[in-house]
Scaffold this active site. Sequence first.
Site, short mmCIF file in Angstrom:
data_model
loop_
_atom_site.label_atom_id
_atom_site.label_comp_id
_atom_site.label_asym_id
_atom_site.label_seq_id
_atom_site.Cartn_x
_atom_site.Cartn_y
_atom_site.Cartn_z
N ASN A 96 0.86 -1.18 0.00
CA ASN A 96 0.00 0.00 0.00
C ASN A 96 0.91 1.24 0.00
O ASN A 96 1.70 1.45 0.93
CB ASN A 96 -0.89 -0.03 1.26
CG ASN A 96 -1.79 1.18 1.35
OD1 ASN A 96 -1.39 2.30 1.08
ND2 ASN A 96 -3.03 0.95 1.78
N ARG A 133 5.21 18.35 0.79
CA ARG A 133 5.97 19.44 0.20
C ARG A 133 5.37 20.01 -1.09
O ARG A 133 5.93 20.93 -1.66
CB ARG A 133 7.41 18.95 -0.10
CG ARG A 133 8.32 19.04 1.11
CD ARG A 133 8.55 20.49 1.48
NE ARG A 133 9.27 20.62 2.72
CZ ARG A 133 10.59 20.85 2.81
NH1 ARG A 133 11.31 20.94 1.73
NH2 ARG A 133 11.15 20.99 3.97
N HIS A 138 -5.34 3.75 -1.86
CA HIS A 138 -6.61 4.05 -1.17
C HIS A 138 -6.91 5.53 -1.40
O HIS A 138 -6.61 6.37 -0.56
CB HIS A 138 -6.44 3.75 0.33
CG HIS A 138 -7.71 3.76 1.11
ND1 HIS A 138 -7.95 2.88 2.14
CD2 HIS A 138 -8.82 4.54 1.05
CE1 HIS A 138 -9.14 3.13 2.66
NE2 HIS A 138 -9.67 4.14 2.02
N ARG A 197 -8.81 8.89 -1.35
CA ARG A 197 -9.92 9.42 -0.55
C ARG A 197 -10.42 10.70 -1.22
O ARG A 197 -9.69 11.33 -1.99
CB ARG A 197 -9.45 9.70 0.88
CG ARG A 197 -9.21 8.41 1.66
CD ARG A 197 -9.06 8.69 3.15
NE ARG A 197 -9.17 7.48 3.95
CZ ARG A 197 -8.16 6.65 4.21
NH1 ARG A 197 -6.96 6.88 3.73
NH2 ARG A 197 -8.36 5.57 4.94
N HIS A 256 -3.92 11.70 0.48
CA HIS A 256 -2.79 10.79 0.24
C HIS A 256 -2.68 10.59 -1.28
O HIS A 256 -2.07 11.41 -1.95
CB HIS A 256 -2.98 9.44 0.92
CG HIS A 256 -3.52 9.48 2.32
ND1 HIS A 256 -4.64 8.81 2.71
CD2 HIS A 256 -3.05 10.11 3.43
CE1 HIS A 256 -4.85 9.01 4.01
NE2 HIS A 256 -3.90 9.81 4.45
N GLU A 274 -8.60 0.40 -3.12
CA GLU A 274 -9.51 0.23 -1.98
C GLU A 274 -10.11 1.57 -1.61
O GLU A 274 -9.50 2.63 -1.83
CB GLU A 274 -8.76 -0.38 -0.78
CG GLU A 274 -7.64 0.49 -0.27
CD GLU A 274 -6.92 -0.11 0.93
OE1 GLU A 274 -6.76 -1.33 0.99
OE2 GLU A 274 -6.49 0.68 1.80
N THR A 308 -7.80 6.54 9.31
CA THR A 308 -7.56 5.29 8.58
C THR A 308 -8.76 4.38 8.85
O THR A 308 -9.54 4.64 9.79
CB THR A 308 -6.24 4.63 9.02
OG1 THR A 308 -6.04 3.43 8.25
CG2 THR A 308 -6.22 4.28 10.49
N HIS A 357 -4.08 -4.57 7.61
CA HIS A 357 -4.13 -3.55 8.67
C HIS A 357 -3.21 -3.93 9.81
O HIS A 357 -3.42 -4.93 10.48
CB HIS A 357 -5.53 -3.27 9.20
CG HIS A 357 -5.79 -1.79 9.30
ND1 HIS A 357 -5.17 -1.02 10.23
CD2 HIS A 357 -6.51 -0.95 8.52
CE1 HIS A 357 -5.53 0.25 10.05
NE2 HIS A 357 -6.33 0.32 9.02
N ASP A 358 -2.19 -3.12 9.99
CA ASP A 358 -1.24 -3.28 11.09
C ASP A 358 -0.44 -4.58 11.03
O ASP A 358 0.12 -5.00 12.04
CB ASP A 358 -1.93 -3.13 12.44
CG ASP A 358 -2.34 -1.69 12.69
OD1 ASP A 358 -1.48 -0.82 12.55
OD2 ASP A 358 -3.52 -1.44 12.97
N GLY A 396 0.95 -1.32 4.40
CA GLY A 396 1.44 0.02 4.10
C GLY A 396 2.29 0.59 5.21
O GLY A 396 3.52 0.69 5.13
N HIS A 397 1.63 0.94 6.32
CA HIS A 397 2.28 1.77 7.35
C HIS A 397 3.59 1.17 7.87
O HIS A 397 4.63 1.84 7.86
CB HIS A 397 1.30 1.99 8.50
CG HIS A 397 1.81 2.94 9.53
ND1 HIS A 397 1.78 4.30 9.36
CD2 HIS A 397 2.39 2.71 10.72
CE1 HIS A 397 2.33 4.87 10.42
NE2 HIS A 397 2.70 3.94 11.26
N1 PXP Z 1 -6.31 -2.79 4.09
C1 PXP Z 1 -7.18 -1.76 4.19
C2 PXP Z 1 -8.59 -1.98 3.78
C3 PXP Z 1 -6.77 -0.50 4.64
O1 PXP Z 1 -7.63 0.51 4.72
C4 PXP Z 1 -5.41 -0.32 5.00
C5 PXP Z 1 -4.94 1.03 5.45
O2 PXP Z 1 -5.12 1.96 4.45
C6 PXP Z 1 -4.54 -1.42 4.88
C7 PXP Z 1 -5.02 -2.64 4.44
C8 PXP Z 1 -3.08 -1.31 5.22
O3 PXP Z 1 -2.95 -1.09 6.58
P1 PXP Z 1 -1.50 -0.69 7.17
O4 PXP Z 1 -1.18 0.65 6.57
O5 PXP Z 1 -1.72 -0.66 8.63
O6 PXP Z 1 -0.54 -1.75 6.71
#
Ligand code: PXP
Length: 237
Positions: free
Chosen positions: A7, A18, A43, A45, A50, A70, A100, A190-191, A213-214
């Site tokens: 992501n 910037r 993703h 928005r 972003h 997504e 998020t 996610h996480d 992603g994060h």
């Molecule tokens: N899946 C979905 C549906 C999400 O909204 C996100 C965060 O944008 C992620 C995966 C990735 O999560 P993370 O950035 O915590 O890895």
Amino acid sequence: MTKLSVNINKVATLRNARGGDVPNVVKVALDCERFGAEGITVHPRPDERHIRKSDVYDLKPLLKTEFNIEGYPAPEFIDLVLKVKPHQVTLVPDSPVQLTSNSGWDTKLNYDFLTEILETCNNAGIRTSVFVSADAEMIEYAAKAGADRVELYTEPYATAYEKNPEAAVAPFIAAANIARSLGLGINAGHDLSLLNLNFFYKNIPWIEEVSIGHALISDALYLGLEKTIQEYKNCLR
Ligand code: PXP
């Protein structure tokens, strides 16, 4: 094989800080692919804080791996998805102001809405995935509504992992079994991180894709992008 989809929203966030074009989002995406990522997730928005719509259009013709878009299926988002035709669309129930995504869909409550959107995307030849918690009823309604896959919302797993990995993963194994028995493909995200990904994978090795992603972009600050992607891929073996 479980695919790693990177992501790249955090890369766009850094660029937007910037106002210029550094780092270049398309270049980073192509480098992620070169370094072994099997997919790219964005993703977009509505406020474009972003990923911008223009990024999505720029990426589409250049990506060689799976493109996953997504987001919340507002008309503008669906319009973008139908124009770009990614390999996969992941429907996420996040409101525009949310920092998020922090929950899966209530697929029972939103059954009619999701059924209509899923049919539109399926008719356009786009694989569909619905973001859900590890909850049997939510998964059953996602299947009934016509989803091809569910993406399991793994934040509760990540949070509970440090205290008790077995207890943390148990509801996800159950959810993944239910999804599989209903003929749904399974994604997760996610996480997920270098700390918790391998244990998750080892317990549910039939997961088709993780989108991360994060933590991945944060790890890249220390390890570099190439080594980071290799390390995440090592967790999926
Ligand atoms: N899946 C979905 C549906 C999400 O909204 C996100 C965060 O944008 C992620 C995966 C990735 O999560 P993370 O950035 O915590 O890895």
